[in-house]
Structures are given as structure tokens and as C-alpha cells.
Design an enzyme around this catalytic site. Structure first.
Site, short mmCIF file in Angstrom:
data_model
loop_
_atom_site.label_atom_id
_atom_site.label_comp_id
_atom_site.label_asym_id
_atom_site.label_seq_id
_atom_site.Cartn_x
_atom_site.Cartn_y
_atom_site.Cartn_z
N VAL A 124 1.03 -1.48 -0.04
CA VAL A 124 0.03 0.03 -0.16
C VAL A 124 0.90 1.03 0.13
CG1 VAL A 124 -2.13 1.33 1.63
CG2 VAL A 124 -2.13 -1.34 1.22
N GLU A 125 1.86 1.71 0.91
CA GLU A 125 2.53 2.20 0.92
C GLU A 125 3.50 2.88 -0.11
OE1 GLU A 125 2.80 4.84 3.28
OE2 GLU A 125 1.86 3.57 5.14
#
Length: 330
Positions: A124-125
Site C-alpha cells: 500500500v505504501e
């Protein structure tokens, strides 16, 4: 005595005037000069070092709008989910798992944080390190510390932490790139988190969140452990609203402010078996055709310590499940 006092005044005046930025976008700023004085007094930096650094700062005005309108506050769940829950991100997570299975297993055994959660955070990051951010971290933090009043106190602390971090890790503050809020590396740690939770897992004497996969995985796990992750416990589960429910009497959010019995008494049901006294959150997610509800447990709350949003935590959790399922299919 008269001449002594005059000497003290002149000396003080000389010291004050010694700290003065004469170049760059932050020249002639009294607040910046005061920060430099304090930083030089409290750390191993000299005033001249700091003046040289700050003289090269370029104001990053584009950051203000990005901070004012983060996706977590602007989008509904069905829009936000679409950004992160994609087959390419799932497959890349499984590929990362295959490549680093032994390392991830070792970290899980030491910390209790599952492989899929570590991978989902990184997925996600930064899409597993592909997109680490392009904004100059030092310039961004200076801009936000001195020209973004609503969060100036926070970013002033992060600026201080960043300067301490680069000194400790022997990094060049002028070359580091990251997110618009100053997060860095594959797991996107802000400076204070980097100094508090980063782990030198490969034993080379440096906690490297830019290039060392062992350090990156272990640091994400350590972050979760320090924020209360409970090994072998559930994260969240979908809820069914029974007829004649009274959900409107409950306040949704990611904090575990209710007992499971409170949700049951207001007409909510889950296939997840929970003790009546279990601390839970009522998580509300807006789909196209209306809201859906989930029960969030302690580990769901821990994920929100990475980003204070139930949308973020749910994206991480659901991505982790899909990565794990993809691995089972092989």
C-alpha cells in the site's frame, strides 16, 4: 557595571546576528533563525552547518493542497479500495513473499506479525518499493514547519527529528526524497518513527529503510509490536445488521471504544466468535449502494497507528488476505 552591561548587550547582539540566513527562500526569517539557534544548542550541529542547509531550501508550496485533501478524507471506501486492491498489487505481494519467504517467516516467529501484513503495508505504501516519493524531504519539512500553521508544531518536531536522523545515519539531507509529508523509504517512515522503530536486522550497523529488505521487514513488524499487535489474533470481520437494529445509536470509527456485547445489543451479528467483553470498533465503509459494517479488533486499531484512517487499515487488511490467498493457490 555600566560598561559590563553594555559589553553583555553587544555580545548578545553579535550572537543573535551571527545566525542569519541570507540566501534561499527562507532568508531573513526570524523563526527559522531561532530554530537554527536552538538546534545548534541542543545537538551536534553547528550554526554554520545549519545555515548552509537552510540556505538551499526551496519552498514546496504545492504540499499545502495535498495535506488539506488526503485521499482518506476525500474518497468513499469503494473509491479508495479501487486504488489499492488490484491484481497487480496482489501478485507482486505474492512474488515478494516467494522471494523472501525464509526472512519473513523468521520475523513472524520473532514478532508475531504475519508475513501478509508486512507485505500489505509495503504494498500500500510504495508498491513494494517502486514509488517511494519524489518530494525533497528536507525542503518539505522546512516548508510545512514554517509555512503550514495548522500543523506547524508537528512538522517542526519532525524537522528536528529528521536532522537528528540524518546525522545519526550519516545520510545526506539534501538528496533524500519521500512523500509530501516527509515519509521515507520502502515502508514510508516519518523521521520520528524511523528513529524510534527502525531495526538493524541485517546487523550491518545501520537501520536502512531504503535498501535493506531485512531492515525494512523487521522495522514494519517492530512498529506493530510497539503499538500493541497481538500475535495469532484476528484483525476484523464483516457484520450483518439484523432487522430492527439500532446502528444509528453507535458512533463508527477505528478506536475500540465498545464491547462486543454493545454491538450485539444494537442488532449486529458476526460469524467471528468473540467474548462479550472484547474491546471492538464499529467500522463503517461506504459502498456505492450504501454502507457496510465491520467489527474492528485490537490489531485493526494497530494498523491505524501507521495511518489514522479506517479506510487505510481496511485496505491493508484486505490486501493482506488476498496476498495470502494467492500464495495458497500455488
Amino acid at each position: 557595571m555600566k560598561y559590563y552591561l553594555l559589553w553583555v548587550v553587544l555580545l548578545f547582539s553579535t550572537l543573535v546576528n551571527a545566525v542569519e540566513i541570507k540566501l534561499g527562500d527562507y532568508k531573513n526569517r526570524a523563526d527559522v533563525n531561532q530554530f537554527i539557534e536552538r538546534m545548534a544548542w541542543q545537538s551536534d550541529y553547528t550554526e554554520l552547518e545549519l545555515i548552509e542547509l537552510f540556505s538551499g531550501v526551496k519552498k514546496q508550496s504545492h504540499l499545502f493542497e495535498l495535506l488539506d485533501k488526503p485521499a482518506e478524507k476525500e474518497l468513499d471506501w469503494h473509491e479508495y479500495r479501487h486504488i489499492f486492491i488490484r491484481d497487480k498489487r496482489i501478485e507482486q505481494g505474492a512474488k515478494f513473499w516467494r522471494q523472501h519467504a525464509k526472512l519473513l517467516s523468521e520475523i513472524r516467529l520473532k514478532t508475531g506479525v504475519p508475513e501478509e501484513i508486512i507485505l500489505a503495508i509495503i504494498g500500500v505504501e510504495t508498491f513494494y518499493g517502486v514509488y517511494k516519493g519524489k518530494d525533497p524531504v528536507f525542503d518539505s519539512l522546512v516548508t510545512l514547519a514554517f509555512d503550514y500553521p495548522k500543523r506547524s508544531a508537528f512538522f517542526s518536531r519532525e524537522l528536528e527529528q529528521f536532522l537528528l536522523l540524518v546525522k545519526e545515519q550519516n545520510l545526506d539531507p539534501r538528496t533524500l526524497r519521500g512523500s509530501y509529508a516527509g515519509a521515507m523509504g520502502m515502508p514510508q517512515f516519518i523521521a520520528s518513527s524511523y528513529r524510534s522503530y527502525a531495526v538493524d536486522f541485517d546487523g550491518d550497523g545501520q537501520a536502512n529503510l531504503f535498501d535493506s529488505i531485512p531492515d525494512i521487514f523487521a522495522s514494519v513488524a517492530n512498529y506493530f509490536v510497539k503499538h500493541g499487535w497481538r500475535a495469532n489474533e484476528a484483525v476484523a470481520g464483516p457484520l450483518t445488521a439484523l432487522d430492527n437494529n439500532s446502528i444509528n445509536l453507535l458512533k463508527p470509527g477505528f478506536k475500540t471504544t465498545y464491547k462486543w456485547s454493545d454491538l450485539v445489543q444494537n442488532g449486529l451479528y458476526s460469524k467471528t466468535v468473540l467474548d462479550p467483553d472484547t474491546a471492538v470498533a464499529l467500522v463503517k465503509l461506504q459502498q456505492k449502494n450504501g454502507p457496510e459494517y465491520w467489527v474492528g479488533l485490537q490489531n485493526f486499531y494497530v494498523i491505524t497507528r501507521y495511518n489514522h484512517s479506517e479506510l487505510y487499515a481496511m485496505a491493508v487488511y484486505q490486501l493482506s488476505l488476498l496476498i495470502k490467498d494467492r500464495m495458497k493457490q500455488e
